[in-house]
Design a protein around this motif. Structure first.
Motif, PDB file in Angstrom:
ATOM      1  N   ASN A 174       3.300  15.264 -23.919  1.00 33.89           N
ATOM      2  CA  ASN A 174       2.185  14.537 -24.537  1.00 33.89           C
ATOM      3  C   ASN A 174       1.244  15.506 -25.262  1.00 33.89           C
ATOM      4  N   ASP A 175       1.740  16.093 -26.354  1.00 35.64           N
ATOM      5  CA  ASP A 175       0.939  17.079 -27.078  1.00 35.64           C
ATOM      6  C   ASP A 175      -0.215  16.464 -27.859  1.00 35.64           C
ATOM      7  N   ASP A 176      -0.219  15.129 -28.018  1.00 36.17           N
ATOM      8  CA  ASP A 176      -1.281  14.463 -28.774  1.00 36.17           C
ATOM      9  C   ASP A 176      -2.450  14.028 -27.898  1.00 36.17           C
ATOM     10  N   HIS A 177      -2.356  14.274 -26.593  1.00 34.91           N
ATOM     11  CA  HIS A 177      -3.465  13.917 -25.718  1.00 34.91           C
ATOM     12  C   HIS A 177      -4.704  14.714 -26.120  1.00 34.91           C
ATOM     13  N   PRO A 178      -5.892  14.069 -26.183  1.00 37.19           N
ATOM     14  CA  PRO A 178      -7.107  14.760 -26.640  1.00 37.19           C
ATOM     15  C   PRO A 178      -7.409  16.050 -25.886  1.00 37.19           C
ATOM     16  N   LEU A 179      -7.208  16.059 -24.563  1.00 36.12           N
ATOM     17  CA  LEU A 179      -7.496  17.271 -23.795  1.00 36.12           C
ATOM     18  C   LEU A 179      -6.509  18.389 -24.146  1.00 36.12           C
ATOM     19  N   VAL A 180      -5.244  18.024 -24.306  1.00 33.78           N
ATOM     20  CA  VAL A 180      -4.235  19.020 -24.664  1.00 33.78           C
ATOM     21  C   VAL A 180      -4.546  19.612 -26.033  1.00 33.78           C
ATOM     22  N   LYS A 181      -4.841  18.762 -26.997  1.00 30.06           N
ATOM     23  CA  LYS A 181      -5.129  19.227 -28.354  1.00 30.06           C
ATOM     24  C   LYS A 181      -6.385  20.097 -28.379  1.00 30.06           C
ATOM     25  N   ALA A 182      -7.410  19.680 -27.651  1.00 30.29           N
ATOM     26  CA  ALA A 182      -8.666  20.441 -27.645  1.00 30.29           C
ATOM     27  C   ALA A 182      -8.465  21.820 -27.022  1.00 30.29           C
ATOM     28  N   TYR A 183      -7.736  21.872 -25.902  1.00 30.23           N
ATOM     29  CA  TYR A 183      -7.540  23.172 -25.252  1.00 30.23           C
ATOM     30  C   TYR A 183      -6.634  24.059 -26.092  1.00 30.23           C
TER      31      TYR A 183
END
Length: 224
Positions: A174-183
């Motif tokens: 899930n690379d599009d999750h906001p937390l993943v993208k932000a980090y």
């Protein structure tokens, strides 16, 4: 120098940039095609000394197509945790390294990896995933049993550990999750800007949650 299990080639590119002859070795043909293209681009742009050579080679870490004592240095970064017969791969590393040569071996650190496994079964059961968690003592014992002299060690990439914990918590794909993208954006910013505050924080955190443990080993000079 050999970059064993080179993946996308980031270590190989830096070695080439610094002027060593580098062989990027992997079994993934898509990764190797990309690495080979980057080597060519670096040569065209003059990013590596003209005296240095670089090539990508496909093969199996358990049966490498190189003569004994072919390399002065070997990087084996985050590879042994993927290989069922890890000690056989270590013996191959030993074989292709010249007597007196040095290898840098890295595997995921024990604590960060345990947390990843606890958060996600997918993380360690998908094809090509991690099949074991090393303690440093276990890694060093296996390398010593292979014949290597064990040298110093350190931990690295502490700021990367929370990124993988987030990915494991929300789904590794899930690379599009906001937390993943932000980090991920934070890590990219840190990589290119290297601000003093994050560099200092990582140095302090590395011994505790460093995503990787790095062990340096030497093949004895009197090795047959």
């Amino acid at each position: 120098m050999l970059d064993l299990g080179c993946g996308g080639g980031r270590h190989a590119f830096e070695v080439y940039r610094r002027g060593a002859d580098i062989v990027a070795f992997d079994q993934n043909v898509e990764d190797l095609a990309s690495v080979e293209a980057m080597f060519a681009a670096m040569k065209d742009e003059g990013e590596a000394p003209a005296s240095a050579a670089a090539e990508a080679v496909k093969g199996d870490a358990l049966d490498m197509p190189f003569d004994d004592a072919s390399f002065d240095r070997v990087i084996a970064a985050e590879i042994f945790e993927h290989i069922p017969h890890d000690t056989a791969a270590m013996k191959e590393l030993y074989r292709v390294l010249r007597p007196g040569g040095i290898a840098a071996v890295t595997v995921p650190g024990f604590l960060p990896e345990r947390i990843c496994w606890a958060l996600s079964e997918e993380y360690h059961t998908n094809e090509g995933g991690h099949i074991r968690i090393y303690t440093r003592a276990e890694l060093e014992a296996k390398l010593k049993a292979t014949g290597f002299h064990i040298g110093p060690h350190h931990h690295a990439h502490a700021l990367h550990a929370p990124y993988w914990w987030i990915k494991c918590a929300v789904g590794t794909g899930n690379d599009d999750h906001p937390l993943v993208k932000a980090y991920h954006e934070l890590l990219v910013w840190d990589m290119f800007q290297a601000p003093a505050v994050t560099r200092a924080a990582e140095r302090l955190l590395n011994p505790v949650i460093g995503k990787s443990v790095v062990v340096y080993v030497r093949k004895p000079l009197d090795a047959a």
